[in-house]
Design an enzyme around this catalytic site. Structure first.
Site, PDB file in Angstrom:
ATOM      1  N   ARG A   6      34.783  -5.784 -16.166  1.00 25.76           N
ATOM      2  CA  ARG A   6      35.631  -6.168 -17.290  1.00 25.76           C
ATOM      3  C   ARG A   6      36.897  -5.305 -17.370  1.00 25.76           C
ATOM      4  O   ARG A   6      37.968  -5.799 -17.706  1.00 25.76           O
ATOM      5  CB  ARG A   6      34.848  -6.065 -18.600  1.00 25.76           C
ATOM      6  CG  ARG A   6      33.649  -7.026 -18.692  1.00 25.76           C
ATOM      7  CD  ARG A   6      34.081  -8.487 -18.733  1.00 25.76           C
ATOM      8  NE  ARG A   6      32.945  -9.368 -18.931  1.00 25.76           N
ATOM      9  CZ  ARG A   6      32.254  -9.959 -17.965  1.00 25.76           C
ATOM     10  NH1 ARG A   6      32.592  -9.743 -16.686  1.00 25.76           N
ATOM     11  NH2 ARG A   6      31.228 -10.738 -18.223  1.00 25.76           N
ATOM     12  N   GLY A  33      31.096  15.974 -33.269  1.00 27.24           N
ATOM     13  CA  GLY A  33      31.586  14.714 -33.827  1.00 27.24           C
ATOM     14  C   GLY A  33      32.588  14.004 -32.938  1.00 27.24           C
ATOM     15  O   GLY A  33      32.502  12.779 -32.752  1.00 27.24           O
ATOM     16  N   ARG A  65      27.951  12.172 -38.281  1.00 24.59           N
ATOM     17  CA  ARG A  65      29.114  11.957 -37.421  1.00 24.59           C
ATOM     18  C   ARG A  65      28.824  12.242 -35.952  1.00 24.59           C
ATOM     19  O   ARG A  65      29.577  11.811 -35.085  1.00 24.59           O
ATOM     20  CB  ARG A  65      30.294  12.830 -37.893  1.00 24.59           C
ATOM     21  CG  ARG A  65      30.113  14.318 -37.658  1.00 24.59           C
ATOM     22  CD  ARG A  65      31.266  15.105 -38.277  1.00 24.59           C
ATOM     23  NE  ARG A  65      31.234  16.534 -37.944  1.00 24.59           N
ATOM     24  CZ  ARG A  65      30.459  17.428 -38.511  1.00 24.59           C
ATOM     25  NH1 ARG A  65      29.608  17.054 -39.449  1.00 24.59           N
ATOM     26  NH2 ARG A  65      30.518  18.705 -38.153  1.00 24.59           N
ATOM     27  N   LYS A  78      23.126  20.920 -27.852  1.00 20.74           N
ATOM     28  CA  LYS A  78      23.960  19.716 -27.890  1.00 20.74           C
ATOM     29  C   LYS A  78      24.393  19.280 -26.501  1.00 20.74           C
ATOM     30  O   LYS A  78      24.361  18.086 -26.170  1.00 20.74           O
ATOM     31  CB  LYS A  78      25.199  19.972 -28.742  1.00 20.74           C
ATOM     32  CG  LYS A  78      24.971  20.033 -30.229  1.00 20.74           C
ATOM     33  CD  LYS A  78      26.314  20.251 -30.934  1.00 20.74           C
ATOM     34  CE  LYS A  78      26.134  20.348 -32.434  1.00 20.74           C
ATOM     35  NZ  LYS A  78      27.421  20.623 -33.115  1.00 20.74           N
ATOM     36  N   ASP A 122      35.727  22.342 -32.842  1.00 23.16           N
ATOM     37  CA  ASP A 122      36.145  22.521 -34.229  1.00 23.16           C
ATOM     38  C   ASP A 122      36.489  23.990 -34.424  1.00 23.16           C
ATOM     39  O   ASP A 122      35.844  24.698 -35.189  1.00 23.16           O
ATOM     40  CB  ASP A 122      35.019  22.079 -35.166  1.00 23.16           C
ATOM     41  CG  ASP A 122      35.418  22.137 -36.639  1.00 23.16           C
ATOM     42  OD1 ASP A 122      36.627  22.151 -36.913  1.00 23.16           O
ATOM     43  OD2 ASP A 122      34.515  22.197 -37.497  1.00 23.16           O
ATOM     44  N   CYS A 177      34.966  21.286 -41.275  1.00 25.55           N
ATOM     45  CA  CYS A 177      34.090  20.196 -41.706  1.00 25.55           C
ATOM     46  C   CYS A 177      32.935  20.725 -42.542  1.00 25.55           C
ATOM     47  O   CYS A 177      32.472  20.078 -43.477  1.00 25.55           O
ATOM     48  CB  CYS A 177      33.563  19.437 -40.482  1.00 25.55           C
ATOM     49  SG  CYS A 177      34.839  18.544 -39.573  1.00 25.55           S
TER      50      CYS A 177
END
Length: 318
Positions: A6, A33, A65, A78, A122, A177
């Site tokens: 595609r 996030g 998030r 993570k 962040d 945040c």
């Protein structure tokens, strides 16, 4: 059918563009996030070699998030979870997980191994360290930041001005945040734009996103974009360094009153004593704090009356 059929239908991609993506080496700093949309979109597009670095673990308060993760992932690294998810999405790519923070000590080696860097962290210290390193190595950097209902994404370095050229002064607010809040969809939208900018750079599309900034407000749904190709680099800047790069020959000042010293030779000083007993200008002064913001503001104040070299040390990026 080819899994990339595609996107290969697009004349801007085609077989040659897909080959470029498969050979690309991309460093993603942060798997939170912004990394949540960035990583699977890069993996799905067939970016062949991805390194994701993040020293944090999954936390329940971030799941609104950080949509790569589930409740069962809480407490896990993570970077490792994100890499596993992306490899499950596309087993044809190579993805490396580094469960450690990006710091001034490892930034050069990490950036040197990449064709493109995405700043999904962040952290002021991480963002400016990446920008300084990418500018030095002429490596493109796609950096983004989100807070509350809005944020920005921009293409820096790699022939374009750096982050410091657009934001030369210390940030006005130290909000994050965690302290000011953020809505998940806004982070997702900014992260998706960050991934799009990355693909545009890798495919060498015109106009280049390098030298372009996009701002978006999720409350008013207003957005604007501008180019900063001619923005000058600041004549002087306060570099972030790792605590391990400090020595007893430096004057190391810890600005926090109670936190552990980042170096055994550090001395605690508050704002009222910052300008006392300063060394000769040939001695380097290192200012230490948690995020780097307090140190940066103190450096701007100190630099008005002391002409020597001043560097910053952030505990969160050391």
């Amino acid at each position: 059918m080819n899994r990339y059929a595609r996107q290969m239908l697009l004349p801007e991609v085609g077989a040659e563009g897909q080959k470029r993506l498969s050979e690309a080496r991309v460093l993603v700093v942060g798997a939170g996030g912004l990394g949540a949309p960035v990583l699977p979109l890069l993996a799905g597009a067939g970016v062949g070699h991805v390194t994701v670095i993040d020293g944090d673990t999954v936390d329940l308060s971030n799941l609104h998030r950080q949509t790569l993760f589930t409740e069962a992932d809480c407490g896990r690294a993570k970077a490792e979870v994100a890499a596993t998810r992306c490899h499950a999405l596309n087993c044809e790519i190579d993805i490396t997980a580094l469960g450690e923070p990006m710091t001034p000590a490892n930034a050069t080696d990490l950036v040197c191994a990449a064709d493109l860097v995405l700043d999904c962290a962040d952290s002021y210290a991480v963002s400016y360290t990446l920008s300084d390193t990418c500018l030095e190595q002429d490596t493109p950097l796609i950096s983004a930041s989100v807070l509350g209902f809005g944020g920005y994404v921009g293409g820096f370095c790699g022939g374009a001005p750096s982050l410091r050229a657009v934001f030369p002064d210390a940030p006005e607010s130290g909000a994050s945040c965690a302290t000011a809040g953020v809505l998940g969809p806004v982070v997702g939208m900014i992260g998706a734009m960050q991934a799009q900018m990355a693909l545009n750079v890798l495919l060498d599309l015109s106009p280049s996103p390098l030298g372009q900034m996009v701002r978006f407000n999720g409350q008013s749904f207003a957005s604007n974009s501008f180019r900063f190709d001619g923005a000058p680099e600041p004549e002087a800047a306060f570099a972030f360094v790792a605590a391990s790069d400090l020595s007893r020959e430096d004057l190391i000042i810890e600005l926090r009153s109670e936190a552990p010293l980042l170096h055994p030779a550090a001395q605690r000083r508050g704002p009222e004593t910052l300008l006392t007993d300063l060394p000769a200008p040939d001695t380097r002064i290192a200012l230490c704090c948690a995020s780097g913001l307090r140190a940066w503001r103190a450096a701007e104040h100190l630099n008005q009356s002391w002409p020597g070299e001043i560097v910053l040390v952030a505990a969160s990026a050391s």
